[in-house]
Design an enzyme around this catalytic site. Structure first.
Site, PDB file in Angstrom:
ATOM      1  N   CYS A   1       1.323   6.351  -0.863  1.00 50.26           N
ATOM      2  CA  CYS A   1       1.679   5.206  -0.035  1.00 50.26           C
ATOM      3  C   CYS A   1       2.778   5.695   0.896  1.00 50.26           C
ATOM      4  CB  CYS A   1       2.166   4.043  -0.892  1.00 50.26           C
ATOM      5  SG  CYS A   1       2.829   2.682   0.108  1.00 50.26           S
TER       6      CYS A   1
ATOM      7  N   CYS B   1       3.260   1.615  -2.889  1.00 48.18           N
ATOM      8  CA  CYS B   1       2.094   0.961  -3.483  1.00 48.18           C
ATOM      9  C   CYS B   1       1.415   1.883  -4.492  1.00 48.18           C
ATOM     10  CB  CYS B   1       1.117   0.549  -2.392  1.00 48.18           C
ATOM     11  SG  CYS B   1       1.820  -0.647  -1.254  1.00 48.18           S
TER      12      CYS B   1
END
Lengths: 215, 219
Positions: A116, A121
């Site tokens: 990410c 994430c």
């Protein structure tokens, strides 16, 4: 903690890191919590419950069980590739930061790696909370530009002809890498196979352990 | 915004150095920080896109000098201050000085259900997808001063539609309190040499998830 991994970025005051600075952050967090408790915005028992969940219930063992089942059960493998979110929920893993999961499969031709670049994430429901390196600048900057260099950093070398597919998690889709099943594991139980599945092998910065490594 | 958080492709940060036997938390304050961040979703005063914007919306010097949980601390303080849940004076003094706002509070027996529910972002849509798998698309050149999830390193580059994900909440709108405004979400694959020229790995590709309005057709 020890070493450089956590507070290695100095601090926002421009002088060298020392213990008083560490405690400055600690004091700030402590102050925040006492205000939130005093004002009745958080219930300390709920905080403890949240912490306990991610320390004892949600972690990479969840993902390892998913991978082991996919290696063992062709029908499950098909369901996982077709729509990973409900397939993973069959094993009881669901929810926060795992709402929309796509499983991507490593083969001799293709190696997948997940990053990410914009924040952190990560598929919490199957891997737990991300490690520091996953959230830090070296990995987030380098994975999309030089994924083979990242694998070098992890001591992983792939055949030259293996293509690398990097998945940058820029939306709420979370990617789970299905590592290649090691040779010499025919007839192994799912529980035993799960011991071969490391967290990093499901991020794509590692490969599954060889049977000799867990013997 | 084009902040320090948009790290893809930057050089000079050095090797990735995984910590051997890394603990889940490095100290009690990280435990509390994670838990407070999750618990403060319950009052419903902000959404995940606002949280991300609050974390990234700071000077690059500040962003890069913080560890990740310190970024979370800064983000949570900013969100609560903006909403009037706490004041700067309270944060600095560590004492509650102003009356509380009447907001819901997460109870211990609600934790499991909240985590299991999560925050799905797919929304029903009758609108057909503009692109199909295999279509060539260009990531738009853009430089909004507010939250976006289109990384700089793909802007202006041509890729191929790889997956369709249905319609999802559009962060650029949701982060600003302008509604969910769902759009079709796609995975777009870019070749290494498209992104990095001769310096890229020709045998590597990078796929990003991109909302419809981030993309334009390439004929």
């Amino acid at each position: 903690m020890s070493g450089h991994d956590h507070h290695d970025h100095g601090h926002h005051h421009g002088h060298d890191h020392d213990h008083s600075e560490l405690s400055e952050t600690e004091l700030r967090v402590r102050a925040l919590e006492s205000i939130l408790v005093e004002k009745g915005y958080v219930d300390p028992a709920a905080l403890d419950e949240l912490i306990q969940t991610y320390e004892t219930k949600v972690g990479p063992r969840n993902g390892a069980r998913v991978i082991a089942k996919a290696w063992s059960d062709p029908a499950y493998y098909d369901r996982l590739l077709k729509d990973a979110t409900p397939a993973i929920a069959e094993l009881g893993y669901e929810g926060r930061q795992g709402e929309h999961i796509v499983a991507v499969v490593n083969t001799p031709d293709t190696h997948n790696m997940v990053v990410c670049t914009l924040c952190s994430c990560y598929p919490w429901s199957v891997l737990g909370l991300p490690p520091v390196w996953y959230k830090a600048a070296p990995y987030r900057s380098k994975a999309v530009r030089d994924p083979r260099g990242v694998l070098d950093d992890f001591g992983v070398s792939l055949p030259k002809e293996t293509r690398i597919k990097v998945w940058d998690s820029t939306a709420e889709i979370r990617y789970l890498v299905v590592p290649m099943r090691p040779k010499g594991t025919k007839g192994w139980s799912e529980e035993k196979l799960a011991d071969l599945v490391t967290r990093d092998s499901m991020i794509g910065t590692g490969v599954a352990r060889m049977p000799a490594e867990v013997a | 915004m084009d902040g320090a958080h948009d790290m893809g492709g930057h050089q000079g940060f050095g090797k990735v150095e995984p910590e051997v036997n890394e603990p889940i938390f490095h100290g009690e304050w990280e435990r509390r920080m994670l838990a407070m961040t999750l618990a403060m979703a319950k009052p419903g005063q902000w959404n995940i896109d606002m949280s991300r914007y609050a974390r990234e919306n700071r000077s690059p010097r500040d962003y890069l000098n913080r560890t990740y949980y310190e970024v979370w601390l800064g983000g949570l303080e900013a969100l609560m201050e903006e909403r009037g849940l706490v004041s700067r004076e309270e944060l600095d003094s560590g004492q509650a000085l102003l009356p509380r706002k009447n907001v819901p509070v997460l109870k211990p027996d609600e934790v499991d259900a909240m985590l299991r529910r999560g925050g799905p972002t797919e929304r029903p849509t009758d609108a057909p997808a503009r692109f199909k798998v295999g279509d060539r698309v260009r990531a738009r050149v853009m430089a909004p001063t507010t939250h976006t999830r289109l990384p700089r390193y793909v802007r202006g580059h041509v890729g191929t539609i790889e997956l369709l994900h249905g319609a999802h909440v559009f962060p650029d709108s949701n982060a600003m309190g302008r509604g969910e405004a769902p759009q079709w979400l796609y995975t777009v694959r870019f070749d290494g040499s498209e992104l990095w020229g001769e310096d890229g790995d020709p045998d590597a590709s990078v796929s990003v998830d991109a909302w419809d309005s981030y993309l334009e057709p390439v004929s």
